[in-house]
Scaffold this active site. Structure first.
Site, short mmCIF file in Angstrom:
data_model
loop_
_atom_site.label_atom_id
_atom_site.label_comp_id
_atom_site.label_asym_id
_atom_site.label_seq_id
_atom_site.Cartn_x
_atom_site.Cartn_y
_atom_site.Cartn_z
N LYS A 72 65.02 49.31 35.48
CA LYS A 72 63.81 49.67 34.72
C LYS A 72 63.37 51.05 35.14
O LYS A 72 63.35 51.38 36.33
CB LYS A 72 62.71 48.64 35.00
CG LYS A 72 61.70 48.52 33.90
CD LYS A 72 62.28 48.00 32.59
CE LYS A 72 61.35 47.13 31.81
NZ LYS A 72 62.04 46.51 30.67
N GLN A 115 65.35 84.68 46.83
CA GLN A 115 66.38 84.11 47.69
C GLN A 115 65.96 84.17 49.17
O GLN A 115 66.08 83.18 49.90
CB GLN A 115 67.71 84.88 47.52
CG GLN A 115 68.45 84.62 46.22
CD GLN A 115 68.05 85.53 45.06
OE1 GLN A 115 66.92 86.00 44.98
NE2 GLN A 115 68.98 85.76 44.14
N THR A 141 65.91 43.47 33.08
CA THR A 141 65.11 44.62 33.51
C THR A 141 63.62 44.25 33.48
O THR A 141 62.82 44.81 34.22
CB THR A 141 65.39 45.88 32.65
OG1 THR A 141 64.89 45.68 31.35
CG2 THR A 141 66.86 46.22 32.62
N ARG A 148 55.50 93.67 43.04
CA ARG A 148 55.48 92.92 41.78
C ARG A 148 54.69 91.63 41.98
O ARG A 148 54.44 91.22 43.12
CB ARG A 148 56.91 92.58 41.32
CG ARG A 148 57.64 91.67 42.28
CD ARG A 148 59.02 91.24 41.77
NE ARG A 148 59.68 90.35 42.74
CZ ARG A 148 60.82 89.75 42.54
NH1 ARG A 148 61.50 89.93 41.42
NH2 ARG A 148 61.34 88.94 43.45
N HIS A 168 58.41 85.29 35.39
CA HIS A 168 58.20 86.73 35.32
C HIS A 168 56.84 87.11 34.73
O HIS A 168 56.37 86.52 33.76
CB HIS A 168 59.30 87.37 34.46
CG HIS A 168 60.68 87.08 34.96
ND1 HIS A 168 61.11 87.44 36.20
CD2 HIS A 168 61.72 86.44 34.37
CE1 HIS A 168 62.36 87.06 36.37
NE2 HIS A 168 62.76 86.43 35.28
O1 LIG Z 1 63.90 87.68 43.56
C1 LIG Z 1 64.69 87.95 42.64
N1 LIG Z 1 65.99 87.55 42.73
C2 LIG Z 1 66.91 87.83 41.75
O2 LIG Z 1 68.10 87.44 41.86
C3 LIG Z 1 66.45 88.54 40.61
N2 LIG Z 1 67.05 88.97 39.47
C4 LIG Z 1 66.10 89.61 38.73
O3 LIG Z 1 66.31 90.11 37.59
N3 LIG Z 1 64.91 89.60 39.39
C5 LIG Z 1 65.08 88.94 40.54
N4 LIG Z 1 64.24 88.63 41.55
#
Ligand SMILES: O=c1[nH]c(=O)c2[nH]c(=O)[nH]c2[nH]1
Length: 296
Positions: free
Chosen positions: A13, A226, A58, A177, A254
């Site tokens: 379920k 990353q 279920t 940014r 973005h």
């Molecule tokens: O932090 C980011 N990693 C990316 O791999 C990436 N690629 C991108 O266009 N902007 C960003 N910003």
């Protein structure tokens, strides 16, 4: 005619919604959950022979969730509640070999009224949730838990430059940014035995990883999603020995400056303050960070 066979199956379920009120005199708590239970085992004949004799309906699985919620006091600890549900199916039915129980705990935050926490009123202050997936079998138990949909944004302290540049590249280097993401994090517990799980402070670990995530997000001078992701996971693993790995899925939501130069208005660099939030497309950065196992 080619021969076919049942390669794999799981049934049960899904989307069972449940709320439990805990009353301590006038002081109440509310726990709201969405539960999924999937069973695997000796379930070939319902598919291949239309024989339902071993099928736990279920509907009965759904009833079991509500009955256990009534009987057990651990509902607030979703990892423990999920493992109790899984163990119920494994121990009650010898033909059930594996139960996978997923629970999402929805947010009800106690209201602060006239400077005091109210005893029975709550609000939904965000879409972030605590969830877990527990797999119970006769071989043992696997528990992973997570934080989902935690929407965050910072207005500076984030850059992205030095990336690969070729004839397909238009993105300029950015030394400042807006950074916004909706955090999905999942961590896997290192479980020694079923008996030991009641000693793991699952709710404390959840709150702590949430705080670590927020702290790193806010304070890291981010070179990229990353690099910030890696730092979040590293800190979580360093603080909590009970977890073996952490996976983050971070969309890069973005915010680009709007072109106001066309109207004679400065909106770039230090003068940028008007942005367009883009819901689609978004970058998506995912990674699993694990502890290096000692060879000793
Ligand atoms: O932090 C980011 N990693 C990316 O791999 C990436 N690629 C991108 O266009 N902007 C960003 N910003």
């Amino acid at each position: 005619m080619s021969k076919v066979y049942l390669k794999e199956q799981e049934y049960g379920k899904d989307r069972v919604r449940l709320a439990k009120v805990i009353r301590r005199e006038k002081w109440h708590d509310i726990i709201e959950l969405t539960v999924r239970v999937l069973l695997d085992g000796e379930f070939e004949t319902p598919y291949t022979k239309a024989d339902n004799s071993m099928v736990i309906a279920t509907d009965s699985i759904k009833n079991t969730i509500y009955i256990l919620a009534k009987q057990l006091s651990c509902v607030e600890n979703i990892e423990i509640f999920a493992s109790e549900i899984g163990q119920h199916f494994i121990t009650t039915y010898s033909h059930v070999h594996k139960a996978t129980v997923s629970i999402t705990k929805h947010k009800w935050t106690r209201m602060l009224i006239d400077g005091k926490y109210h005893d029975h009123s709550f609000l939904r202050d965000g879409d972030d949730v605590h969830d877990t997936k527990v797999v119970v079998s006769r071989k043992g138990i696997i528990i992973e838990s997570g934080l989902k949909n935690l929407l965050v944004l910072k207005t500076t302290g984030s850059a992205f430059y030095g990336f690969l540049r070729d004839k397909f590249t238009t993105l300029p280097d950015m030394d400042d940014r807006i950074l916004s993401t909706s955090v999905d994090a999942t961590w896997t517990f290192n479980i020694q035995s079923i008996a030991s799980i009641t000693k793991i402070p699952f709710n404390y670990i959840f709150e702590s990883i949430k705080q670590i995530t927020l702290h790193i997000f806010a304070t890291d001078n981010s070179a990229s999603v990353q690099a910030t992701l890696f730092l979040m996971a590293k800190n979580a693993l360093e603080k909590h020995s009970q977890i073996d790995s952490v996976r983050y899925e971070l969309p890069n939501k973005h915010y680009f400056t709007y072109d106001l130069e066309r109207f004679g208005l400065k909106n770039t660099g230090k003068d940028s303050d008007i942005f367009v939030p883009f819901s689609d497309p978004a970058g998506l950065i995912t990674a699993t960070i694990a502890r290096v196992k000692s060879k000793l």
